[in-house]
Design a protein around this motif. Structure first.
Motif, PDB file in Angstrom:
ATOM      1  N   ALA A 179      35.959  30.597  23.437  1.00  0.00           N
ATOM      2  CA  ALA A 179      35.803  29.615  22.358  1.00  0.00           C
ATOM      3  C   ALA A 179      34.346  29.313  22.068  1.00  0.00           C
ATOM      4  CB  ALA A 179      36.544  28.332  22.713  1.00  0.00           C
ATOM      5  N   SER A 180      33.481  29.493  23.064  1.00  0.00           N
ATOM      6  CA  SER A 180      32.053  29.224  22.852  1.00  0.00           C
ATOM      7  C   SER A 180      31.376  30.308  22.033  1.00  0.00           C
ATOM      8  CB  SER A 180      31.337  29.107  24.204  1.00  0.00           C
ATOM      9  OG  SER A 180      31.129  30.386  24.800  1.00  0.00           O
ATOM     10  N   GLY A 181      31.987  31.484  21.978  1.00  0.00           N
ATOM     11  CA  GLY A 181      31.380  32.606  21.272  1.00  0.00           C
ATOM     12  C   GLY A 181      30.733  33.626  22.173  1.00  0.00           C
ATOM     13  N   ALA A 182      30.811  33.426  23.486  1.00  0.00           N
ATOM     14  CA  ALA A 182      30.249  34.393  24.431  1.00  0.00           C
ATOM     15  C   ALA A 182      31.161  35.610  24.547  1.00  0.00           C
ATOM     16  CB  ALA A 182      30.078  33.751  25.806  1.00  0.00           C
ATOM     17  N   ALA A 183      30.578  36.781  24.742  1.00  0.00           N
ATOM     18  CA  ALA A 183      31.353  37.965  25.104  1.00  0.00           C
ATOM     19  C   ALA A 183      31.817  37.752  26.539  1.00  0.00           C
ATOM     20  CB  ALA A 183      30.490  39.219  25.000  1.00  0.00           C
ATOM     21  N   THR A 184      33.119  37.867  26.779  1.00  0.00           N
ATOM     22  CA  THR A 184      33.675  37.347  28.024  1.00  0.00           C
ATOM     23  C   THR A 184      34.385  38.408  28.851  1.00  0.00           C
ATOM     24  OG1 THR A 184      33.934  35.197  26.953  1.00  0.00           O
ATOM     25  CG2 THR A 184      35.156  35.553  28.981  1.00  0.00           C
ATOM     26  N   ILE A 185      33.998  38.471  30.136  1.00  0.00           N
ATOM     27  CA  ILE A 185      34.596  39.397  31.101  1.00  0.00           C
ATOM     28  C   ILE A 185      35.484  38.597  32.040  1.00  0.00           C
ATOM     29  CG2 ILE A 185      34.144  41.020  32.987  1.00  0.00           C
ATOM     30  CD1 ILE A 185      31.323  41.429  31.733  1.00  0.00           C
ATOM     31  N   GLY A 186      36.735  39.004  32.184  1.00  0.00           N
ATOM     32  CA  GLY A 186      37.625  38.410  33.158  1.00  0.00           C
ATOM     33  C   GLY A 186      37.636  39.242  34.430  1.00  0.00           C
ATOM     34  N   VAL A 187      37.487  38.566  35.565  1.00  0.00           N
ATOM     35  CA  VAL A 187      37.549  39.234  36.869  1.00  0.00           C
ATOM     36  C   VAL A 187      38.593  38.479  37.694  1.00  0.00           C
ATOM     37  CG1 VAL A 187      36.264  40.027  38.887  1.00  0.00           C
ATOM     38  CG2 VAL A 187      35.101  39.813  36.693  1.00  0.00           C
ATOM     39  N   GLY A 195      46.390  38.473  28.519  1.00  0.00           N
ATOM     40  CA  GLY A 195      46.858  37.533  27.507  1.00  0.00           C
ATOM     41  C   GLY A 195      46.081  36.233  27.455  1.00  0.00           C
ATOM     42  N   ALA A 196      45.053  36.084  28.293  1.00  0.00           N
ATOM     43  CA  ALA A 196      44.282  34.836  28.318  1.00  0.00           C
ATOM     44  C   ALA A 196      43.065  34.890  27.402  1.00  0.00           C
ATOM     45  CB  ALA A 196      43.841  34.505  29.743  1.00  0.00           C
ATOM     46  N   GLY A 197      42.847  36.030  26.726  1.00  0.00           N
ATOM     47  CA  GLY A 197      41.796  36.098  25.722  1.00  0.00           C
ATOM     48  C   GLY A 197      40.521  36.794  26.132  1.00  0.00           C
ATOM     49  N   ALA A 198      40.426  37.286  27.374  1.00  0.00           N
ATOM     50  CA  ALA A 198      39.211  37.987  27.795  1.00  0.00           C
ATOM     51  C   ALA A 198      38.940  39.172  26.885  1.00  0.00           C
ATOM     52  CB  ALA A 198      39.360  38.473  29.237  1.00  0.00           C
ATOM     53  N   HIS A 199      37.670  39.409  26.598  1.00  0.00           N
ATOM     54  CA  HIS A 199      37.318  40.564  25.767  1.00  0.00           C
ATOM     55  C   HIS A 199      37.423  41.863  26.551  1.00  0.00           C
ATOM     56  CE1 HIS A 199      35.066  37.233  23.556  1.00  0.00           C
ATOM     57  NE2 HIS A 199      36.064  37.594  22.785  1.00  0.00           N
ATOM     58  N   THR A 200      37.310  41.764  27.870  1.00  0.00           N
ATOM     59  CA  THR A 200      37.602  42.888  28.759  1.00  0.00           C
ATOM     60  C   THR A 200      37.950  42.317  30.120  1.00  0.00           C
ATOM     61  OG1 THR A 200      36.842  45.070  29.503  1.00  0.00           O
ATOM     62  CG2 THR A 200      35.272  43.282  29.683  1.00  0.00           C
ATOM     63  N   ILE A 201      38.668  43.077  30.928  1.00  0.00           N
ATOM     64  CA  ILE A 201      38.988  42.671  32.293  1.00  0.00           C
ATOM     65  C   ILE A 201      38.467  43.740  33.244  1.00  0.00           C
ATOM     66  CG2 ILE A 201      40.830  42.205  33.961  1.00  0.00           C
ATOM     67  CD1 ILE A 201      42.482  41.047  31.681  1.00  0.00           C
ATOM     68  N   TRP A 202      37.644  43.320  34.176  1.00  0.00           N
ATOM     69  CA  TRP A 202      37.161  44.207  35.235  1.00  0.00           C
ATOM     70  C   TRP A 202      37.875  43.810  36.518  1.00  0.00           C
ATOM     71  CZ3 TRP A 202      31.061  44.027  34.545  1.00  0.00           C
ATOM     72  CH2 TRP A 202      30.723  44.687  33.350  1.00  0.00           C
ATOM     73  N   PRO A 203      38.504  44.741  37.213  1.00  0.00           N
ATOM     74  CA  PRO A 203      39.204  44.388  38.454  1.00  0.00           C
ATOM     75  C   PRO A 203      38.286  43.777  39.502  1.00  0.00           C
ATOM     76  CG  PRO A 203      39.852  46.572  37.708  1.00  0.00           C
ATOM     77  CD  PRO A 203      38.702  46.151  36.855  1.00  0.00           C
ATOM     78  N   SER A 204      37.019  44.143  39.468  1.00  0.00           N
ATOM     79  CA  SER A 204      36.049  43.663  40.444  1.00  0.00           C
ATOM     80  C   SER A 204      34.652  43.813  39.859  1.00  0.00           C
ATOM     81  CB  SER A 204      36.157  44.477  41.741  1.00  0.00           C
ATOM     82  OG  SER A 204      35.098  44.182  42.628  1.00  0.00           O
ATOM     83  N   LEU A 205      33.699  43.081  40.428  1.00  0.00           N
ATOM     84  CA  LEU A 205      32.286  43.267  40.074  1.00  0.00           C
ATOM     85  C   LEU A 205      31.614  44.281  40.987  1.00  0.00           C
ATOM     86  CD1 LEU A 205      31.168  39.585  39.390  1.00  0.00           C
ATOM     87  CD2 LEU A 205      31.744  41.354  37.709  1.00  0.00           C
ATOM     88  N   GLU A 206      32.324  44.750  41.986  1.00  0.00           N
ATOM     89  CA  GLU A 206      31.740  45.693  42.930  1.00  0.00           C
ATOM     90  C   GLU A 206      31.299  46.965  42.209  1.00  0.00           C
ATOM     91  OE1 GLU A 206      32.468  46.985  47.524  1.00  0.00           O
ATOM     92  OE2 GLU A 206      34.183  46.394  46.307  1.00  0.00           O
ATOM     93  N   GLY A 207      30.046  47.340  42.407  1.00  0.00           N
ATOM     94  CA  GLY A 207      29.503  48.534  41.780  1.00  0.00           C
ATOM     95  C   GLY A 207      29.044  48.337  40.347  1.00  0.00           C
ATOM     96  N   ARG A 208      29.254  47.149  39.776  1.00  0.00           N
ATOM     97  CA  ARG A 208      28.827  46.887  38.394  1.00  0.00           C
ATOM     98  C   ARG A 208      27.327  46.593  38.356  1.00  0.00           C
ATOM     99  NH1 ARG A 208      32.344  48.632  34.459  1.00  0.00           N
ATOM    100  NH2 ARG A 208      34.501  48.117  35.053  1.00  0.00           N
TER     101      ARG A 208
END
Length: 227
Positions: A179-187, A195-208
């Motif tokens: 809602a703020s306008g940020a590009a949003t990653i769900g982890v 279904g919660a609206g994340a622009h992408t979902i990464w299973p983990s931040l490991e190795g990112r």
């Protein structure tokens, strides 16, 4: 029209940066039981990502005969005690990505519904200067899922939301960041995020890496501009 480059990454704390959700849950059951009630794991899951005042009212409904702010202070003290004993339980890859962002000169903010004193205790336990700005639950004009905490972080950093990426682990947090306008990653951690609206979902931040975050931000902004 050229998309703005990535200028800042906005981090949720509990469940995203650090795996403190089990600490919260371990504190909740004994509090309810002290007043003769019962508390289940499923009830605890419903509070993930919720503002502390709203959570405190849930405990009152469950029979906890304490003032809202006394409930918040009690639970905050319990979790802070665990942190002091056990240290910061970073989620996989979170510390490494945060450190790389700092080295790359990308601004960072911590955006949490935990109390400021708890957020600062976590920040103080990190062994490098991790954040430019901390927006905590007692700083925000309205809690997540409203966009206010993320908008306040952007203002404090001197950036616009379209220059940022937010990282979240809960549906409430995702709704706030999107809602703020940020590009949003769900982890995800304790709750599914589909279904919660994340622009992408990464299973983990490991190795990112910073390059991964910047590439996601650029691709998201190009999609937005193409609409």
């Amino acid at each position: 029209m050229t998309s703005p480059p990535l200028a800042a990454v906005l981090w949720d704390m509990d469940g995203t940066l650090v795996d403190t959700e089990p600490y919260w849950m371990a504190s909740e059951g004994p509090l309810v039981e002290r007043f003769g009630g019962t508390w289940s794991h499923e009830q605890g899951l419903q509070l993930v990502g919720m503002g502390l005042e709203d959570s405190a009212r849930v405990f009152q409904d469950a029979g906890v005969r304490m003032d809202v702010h006394d409930i918040i202070d009690h639970l905050t003290d319990a979790v802070m005690g665990r942190l002091q004993v056990d240290g910061v339980p970073f989620r996989p890859g979170a510390r490494e990505l945060l450190a790389e962002l700092r080295e790359a000169g990308i601004k960072t903010a911590l955006v949490t519904m935990s109390m400021r004193r708890m957020a600062l205790s976590v920040v103080d336990l990190i062994d490098f200067e991790a954040f430019d700005v901390v927006i905590a639950g007692d700083d925000s004009t309205r809690p997540k899922p409203f966009p206010d905490p993320y908008l306040q972080a952007c203002e404090a950093l001197g950036v616009t939301p379209d220059q940022t990426v937010a990282i979240e682990d809960s549906p409430n947090g995702l709704r706030s960041a999107v809602a703020s306008g940020a590009a949003t990653i769900g982890v995800p951690l304790m709750l599914p995020l589909e279904g919660a609206g994340a622009h992408t979902i990464w299973p983990s931040l490991e190795g990112r890496t910073v390059a991964d975050v910047a590439a996601f931000h650029s691709a998201h902004r190009e999609r937005e501009a193409g609409r």
